[in-house]
Enzyme design. Structure first.
Site, PDB file in Angstrom:
ATOM      1  N   GLU A  67     -27.389 137.967  52.514  1.00 54.33           N
ATOM      2  CA  GLU A  67     -27.982 138.826  53.524  1.00 54.33           C
ATOM      3  C   GLU A  67     -27.576 138.491  54.961  1.00 54.33           C
ATOM      4  O   GLU A  67     -27.615 139.367  55.830  1.00 54.33           O
ATOM      5  CB  GLU A  67     -29.509 138.749  53.409  1.00 54.33           C
ATOM      6  CG  GLU A  67     -30.067 139.326  52.128  1.00 54.33           C
ATOM      7  CD  GLU A  67     -29.870 140.833  52.031  1.00 54.33           C
ATOM      8  OE1 GLU A  67     -30.139 141.539  53.016  1.00 54.33           O
ATOM      9  OE2 GLU A  67     -29.414 141.288  50.968  1.00 54.33           O
ATOM     10  N   SER A 107     -95.854 134.533  30.995  1.00 52.95           N
ATOM     11  CA  SER A 107     -96.362 133.169  30.850  1.00 52.95           C
ATOM     12  C   SER A 107     -95.311 132.102  31.091  1.00 52.95           C
ATOM     13  O   SER A 107     -95.648 130.917  31.187  1.00 52.95           O
ATOM     14  CB  SER A 107     -96.973 132.986  29.455  1.00 52.95           C
ATOM     15  OG  SER A 107     -98.176 133.699  29.346  1.00 52.95           O
TER      16      SER A 107
END
Length: 817
Positions: A78, A499
């Site tokens: 590149e 309970s």
């Protein structure tokens, strides 16, 4: 003169353009601290992957960890002069201009001369518009970037940001996607191939265009030879190597724990925000135990199915198929999978109904790439005693069921689409000899498979399992299945605890110095309220009419005694206790709250009971152990306890962990309530919870008013497990459906899986507690835990007047059983 004027004018125009471009440049300085978007990963306690959170599939790799050969491959392909230019490469620019002039009119695409720095500027700052103005801005920004950032940082951003096809952003993700390798495992040929992709990733896909990919790779290798980074011999060997793409499949993830994962995701977003959670590359270590999570989900489903078979009845097929016996397979294959359908279940269509059996068609798909395999199975009437019709009921009432079916046609009809589960270990009986016409004769061929008719229960439930010593949640199930509902009933549903709330009332009394053998009257009580007189009762209307000890009252879950204890200590003190434990933050000051009429979550109940085991210290449940950022730094940890001596190594003194958890209850009172809750399991309402566990177990059942909620919260010294069963839209589960019958068996199954292979250990008593052998109300000899000096302090109290109680209550509220 004209030339001079033209030159000056051009210079002025150029300077004006430069100033305009400069004024429009975006701020580029933030790139110095830029971190590319990358997926975050969530891991279980055994380091197996649970989930990936990502907007883009990218793996960030610091430049120091990217092999130099991979870096050089991209530089050669590149930007050969990357190490030497200052953002713009004049030589490459001149070469591009000459080439484009020579190719003008040929129809070929014009070549560019963008450097790596310019590509970073384009991708990160200025966009990709194909205009000369954009190119000028890009070039100017590239020069500025070179002044502001080192070359290594620019290359790091480029290699981690660039798109390389196959849904991969960055070189690390691409290496995994194309070759299923990490960067340091790539060969020269593979590195060169990746460097060939930025130009046009889709055009060089080796699976679609292998020849184009090979030519482009070889061109990159030649460029690397020109740059002197590889030898000619290395290049020849690399070119001879075929491009063998090995597309990676996504890593296997833990197949269970959907509600747990979602809870972690929500916490991450709350703590770090959406953007960092999905794109910050976080590594999240959680407390999930996958083996126990799988067992927890199975246990909850078994419990819900058991209730559904007992009380749910048969609610009918999924739908009807208009196709006949000849073409049922394509129609069945096209049907979507119903939400909540288990993996081992299959959809089937009823092909034929006889008096005592039905023949069904279904299919298997052994491999997603293979065609389906049609199967024929039978459902037998003898297995359908549970499939009773559901009769109409009033809103909020438990389901009413009709009689058990006497013939198959009462349950199934031809064309019904239902869910079934193959039962290979229960072969179908041989078909009886045919009677009458040949049409009724069984089909020739192998004996059909036996199928069990299935349906997704309407009833729901939740389970939490956590370590009481650390608060780490090791398993959580928020319902029948995450597929059917993402709503987490363990953390999001507010339900009455019934309970299972009573231990907090008894703990308050123990902290006040009342001994566990203190007696209270188990007799009728009336409490004046603004709505009228409140007359609570015990479960089933039972009434001893005499005095019972606190232990006996808790073991038998006596409501009337619990109310008298709450009156004795004061409902304000009870409210303070549950707030300290984190169960209910602002409990209303009504006596009915002592029976569990408030609302809390399954997770809060589990954490509250964990404080009992933990010597009265506050336990805050956690799902996440630690979070690391993309560079491996720990940015959050759940356990921030100070360790003395941990840094001195193996030659130093033994390390000690500082205890910084808040003491929310007296240690002796906490051990006393543990001792009482062992009695609930040994002799009381929770007896079904410990069957077969062969170790100390403590816990409490809970059943709310009209049987709308069933609970069991239990624990050993090593684990706390809270279980809830009920309907999302609260309605009765049916007379006699209690926490001991529905929730306790689920607890037992989860506890058996959690404790498998671990030794049985006793509950740890704190210093100073007095263990005294006493005789219980039913004549058993046990060791009772006393606060020193209270062993003989129990007295016969005088009768408390319920009608004169000053506490204000709401009539009709309450978890009464």
């Amino acid at each position: 003169m004209v030339a001079i004027i033209g030159t000056v004018a051009a210079g002025v125009a150029g300077y004006g353009l430069y100033r305009k471009l400069e004024s429009d440049l975006p701020d580029y300085r933030w790139l110095a601290d830029y971190q590319p978007q990358q997926m975050s990963r969530i891991y279980a306690g055994d380091s197996r992957l649970m989930a990936e959170l990502a907007a883009e599939r990218r793996v960030f790799v610091p430049i120091e960890a990217i092999p130099r050969r991979v870096q050089q491959a991209f530089i050669s392909a590149e930007d050969q002069n990357f190490e030497r230019h200052q953002g713009v490469d004049p030589i490459a620019l001149l070469r591009a201009v000459v080439t484009n002039v020579e190719q003008y009119g040929s129809g070929r695409r014009m070549i560019g001369a963008s450097t790596i720095t310019q590509q970073v500027a384009k991708n990160m700052l200025v966009g990709s518009d194909r205009t000369m103005l954009r190119k000028a801005r890009e070039a100017l920004l590239a020069i500025r970037l070179e002044d502001a950032l080192p070359k290594s940082r620019i290359l790091e951003i480029y290699l981690n940001e660039i798109f390389l096809g196959a849904q991969s952003y960055g070189v690390a993700a691409a290496a995994h996607a194309y070759f299923n390798k990490s960067l340091d495992e790539l060969t020269l040929s593979e590195a060169a191939f990746l460097a060939a992709l930025p130009k046009a990733p889709n055009n060089y896909n080796p699976l679609r265009y292998p020849e184009a990919a090979r030519i482009r790779r070889d061109w990159v290798i030649d460029r690397m030879v020109d740059d002197g980074v590889v030898t000619a011999a290395e290049a020849v060997a690399a070119k001879a190597e075929p491009i063998q793409a090995r597309p990676s499949r996504r890593p296997d993830v833990v197949p269970v724990g959907g509600h747990f994962t979602e809870e972690v995701r929500r916490e991450l977003i709350q703590r770090f925000g959406q953007e960092q959670t999905q794109g910050g590359g976080l590594v999240v270590r959680t407390s999930l135990d996958p083996r126990l999570q799988a067992a927890t989900e199975v246990a909850l489903r078994n419990g819900l199915m058991a209730y559904d078979r007992r009380r749910g009845g048969w609610r009918g097929p999924l739908g009807k198929s208009a196709h006949g016996a000849a073409d049922w397979l394509p129609a069945l294959e096209a049907l979507p999978r119903p939400p909540g359908m288990l993996n081992e279940w299959r959809q089937a269509v009823v092909l034929e109904v006889r008096d005592r059996e039905a023949r069904l068609g279904w299919f298997e798909r052994p491999n997603p790439r293979n065609p389906v395999e049609p199967r024929i199975g039978v459902v037998l009437l003898e297995d359908l005693a549970w499939a009773r019709p559901v009769l109409p009921t009033a809103a909020g009432q438990a389901p009413r069921l009709g009689a058990a079916p006497r013939r198959m046609s009462e349950v199934l009809s031809a064309g019904d689409v239902v869910m079934v589960e193959p039962e290979p270990n229960r072969p179908a009986p041989a078909a009886p000899a045919a009677r009458g016409s040949a049409a009724n004769a069984p089909a020739a061929g192998p004996r059909p498979e036996r199928l069990a008719l299935r349906q997704v229960p309407e009833v729901e439930g939740a389970v939490v399992a956590l370590d009481p010593n650390t608060g780490r949640v090791v398993a959580i199930s928020g319902g029948w299945s995450y597929d059917r509902s993402q709503f987490n009933r363990a953390t999001q549903a507010m339900r009455q605890p019934g309970s299972s709330f009573k231990p907090y009332v008894y703990l308050t009394a123990l902290e006040a110095g009342i001994p566990p053998n203190q007696r209270f009257l188990d007799g009728p009580i009336e409490v004046a309220t603004p709505q009228g007189v409140w007359r609570p009762g015990n479960y089933g209307g039972s009434l001893s009419g005499g005095y019972v000890t606190m232990r006996s009252a808790l073991e038998r879950s006596l409501n009337l005694v619990t109310i008298r204890i709450a009156q004795e200590v004061g409902i304000d003190r009870v409210a303070d206790t549950v707030a300290r434990f984190g169960v209910i933050d602002n409990m209303p000051r009504y006596l009915s709250m002592s029976l569990g009429a408030g609302e809390t979550t399954v997770l809060r109940q589990a954490a509250g009971y964990a404080s009992f085991v933990n010597g009265g210290r506050r336990v805050d449940p956690t799902f996440i152990d630690s979070v690391q950022d993309q560079r491996g730094r720990v940015i959050w940890r759940s356990q921030a306890r100070e360790c003395t001596g941990c840094a001195e190594g193996p030659n130093g003194p033994p390390p000690t962990i500082a205890e910084n958890r808040r003491q929310v209850a007296d240690p002796i009172a906490a051990f006393q309530i543990v001792n009482l809750l062992q009695g609930v399991v040994q002799r009381g309402t929770g007896a079904r919870a410990a069957t077969g566990l062969n170790r100390p177990v403590a816990g409490k059942t809970g059943t709310t008013d009209d049987y709308k909620d069933n609970w069991f919260v239990g624990f050993t010294p090593d684990i706390v497990i809270a279980v809830w069963v009920g309907y999302d839209d609260p309605r009765s589960l049916g007379n006699g459906e209690t926490g001991g019958g529905n929730a306790a068996p689920i607890f037992r199954e989860v506890a058996a899986a959690a404790l498998q292979g671990s030794p049985a250990v006793p509950f740890r008593a704190p210093p100073g507690v007095a263990l005294v052998r006493i005789t219980t109300d039913n004549g058993q000899s046990i060791l009772e835990a006393f606060r020193p000096g209270t062993e003989n302090s129990a007295t016969m109290p005088t009768e408390q007047s319920g009608a004169g109680a000053a506490a204000r209550v709401d009539s009709g509220l309450g978890g009464l059983y």
